[in-house]
Design a protein around this motif. Structure first.
Motif, PDB file in Angstrom:
ATOM      1  N   ARG A 131     -12.596  -0.942  -3.694  1.00 40.18           N
ATOM      2  CA  ARG A 131     -12.330  -2.095  -3.317  1.00 40.18           C
ATOM      3  C   ARG A 131     -12.297  -3.241  -4.261  1.00 40.18           C
ATOM      4  O   ARG A 131     -11.373  -4.191  -4.026  1.00 40.18           O
ATOM      5  N   GLU A 132     -12.623  -3.032  -5.547  1.00 40.27           N
ATOM      6  CA  GLU A 132     -12.402  -4.040  -6.490  1.00 40.27           C
ATOM      7  C   GLU A 132     -11.033  -4.008  -6.969  1.00 40.27           C
ATOM      8  O   GLU A 132     -10.361  -4.686  -7.434  1.00 40.27           O
ATOM      9  N   ASN A 133     -10.167  -2.810  -6.619  1.00 41.20           N
ATOM     10  CA  ASN A 133      -8.871  -2.718  -7.172  1.00 41.20           C
ATOM     11  C   ASN A 133      -7.905  -3.002  -6.137  1.00 41.20           C
ATOM     12  O   ASN A 133      -6.732  -2.585  -5.855  1.00 41.20           O
ATOM     13  N   ALA A 134      -8.383  -3.817  -4.948  1.00 39.07           N
ATOM     14  CA  ALA A 134      -7.399  -4.329  -3.876  1.00 39.07           C
ATOM     15  C   ALA A 134      -6.141  -4.810  -4.564  1.00 39.07           C
ATOM     16  O   ALA A 134      -6.076  -5.419  -5.238  1.00 39.07           O
ATOM     17  N   ILE A 135      -5.160  -4.510  -3.748  1.00 41.10           N
ATOM     18  CA  ILE A 135      -3.590  -4.693  -4.312  1.00 41.10           C
ATOM     19  C   ILE A 135      -3.024  -5.754  -3.361  1.00 41.10           C
ATOM     20  O   ILE A 135      -3.043  -5.643  -2.136  1.00 41.10           O
ATOM     21  N   SER A 136      -2.435  -6.876  -3.893  1.00 33.35           N
ATOM     22  CA  SER A 136      -1.870  -7.874  -3.068  1.00 33.35           C
ATOM     23  C   SER A 136      -0.653  -8.086  -4.132  1.00 33.35           C
ATOM     24  O   SER A 136      -0.356  -7.487  -5.000  1.00 33.35           O
TER      25      SER A 136
END
Length: 284
Positions: free
Chosen positions: A263-268
């Motif tokens: 979750r900390e590495n969510a990509i946008s």
């Protein structure tokens, strides 16, 4: 060599505005307002390619904004990297705070909510932010003497750090094969042209694992095919690293199990500009 020579030329010779050609200004006030004066918004191309993350853009790709991007990319106006980076940083911040057209909040840097962990981190711990530029081909870099998206990303990361957001640039993507010229191709043709074209560099998977929030960045998004392909490459290397880690762990070695992207590495994604019609996201 062209890069530093162009930087020196920009300092010595009289400049003209990259947007309108007005003399004695790298970017005049009016063109700067076109680039940076409005709140960034979420953009969606039609059709939307599979795998495209949430994308925010700083300005519509038209008139002065189009001229500024072309001057930086094709004519080597490197002095424009600063204002382009500032515009990209605003688009990144809009994504961090979940900005929408109804709640632009341009003055909010997003730094406070970032540091206290409301973007996926543990409460009270700063979550790093990594900008991953969509790479240019080696041939383009040789011809231009620079990678425009990477240069703008570096300027944007500096803007974000000055705003209190722990940002860095991870240039971990590269082209693994040649692709055809994208001009003249429609959305589906571009998707087919770019499918499997990008990969993460050796060692890039380890950097991405500790990257925190990942934002894929580019100077321009048209159909979204390049951004979607970049995200695909990041996800693929994560799955490969995870499989390799599980295999080593299963053999009963003393190796440390690699933490996959979570979750900390969510990509946008964030871009400087996108076509005007892609800003019209409130469709029934």
């Amino acid at each position: 060599m062209r890069g530093w020579w162009q930087d020196l030329t920009d300092l010595v010779l009289p400049a003209e505005c990259g947007g309108c050609g007005r003399p004695r200004a790298t970017l005049c006030a009016a063109c700067r307002a076109d680039l940076c004066g409005s709140a960034p918004r979420r953009v969606r191309p039609v059709p939307e390619p599979p795998g495209l993350p949430v994308v925010h853009a700083a300005a519509p790709y038209e008139d002065a904004v189009r001229a500024v991007l072309l001057a930086h990319k094709e004519r080597g106006a490197l002095g424009l990297a600063g204002p382009l980076g500032a515009a990209l940083a605003e688009a990144v911040r809009a994504g961090l705070r979940g900005g929408t057209p109804e709640t632009p909040q341009r003055g909010d840097t997003g730094a406070r909510s970032w540091v206290v962990g409301t973007h996926g981190g543990s409460q009270g711990r700063a979550v790093p932010l990594s900008l991953v530029p969509v790479p240019s081909s080696r041939a383009s870099v040789r011809a231009r003497g620079q990678d425009p998206a990477r240069r703008i990303a570096l300027a944007a990361a500096g803007e974000l750090r000055r705003a209190g957001i722990p940002a860095r640039v991870l240039a971990v993507l590269r082209q693994r094969r040649a692709v055809a010229d994208q001009s003249g191709l429609d959305s589906r043709q571009r998707q087919a042209n770019l499918a499997g074209a990008l990969e993460v560099t050796a060692g890039g998977g380890r950097l991405l694992a500790g990257a925190g929030r990942i934002v894929v960045v580019d100077d321009l998004m048209t159909t979204g095919a390049s951004v979607a392909e970049a995200v695909r490459a990041i996800h693929d290397v994560d799955m490969q690293e995870k499989t390799r880690s599980e295999a080593v762990w299963g053999r009963g070695t003393d190796a440390v199990r690699r933490r996959p992207l979570g979750r900390e590495n969510a990509i946008s994604a964030a871009v400087v500009a996108a076509p005007p019609d892609s800003f019209e996201i409130n469709r029934n």
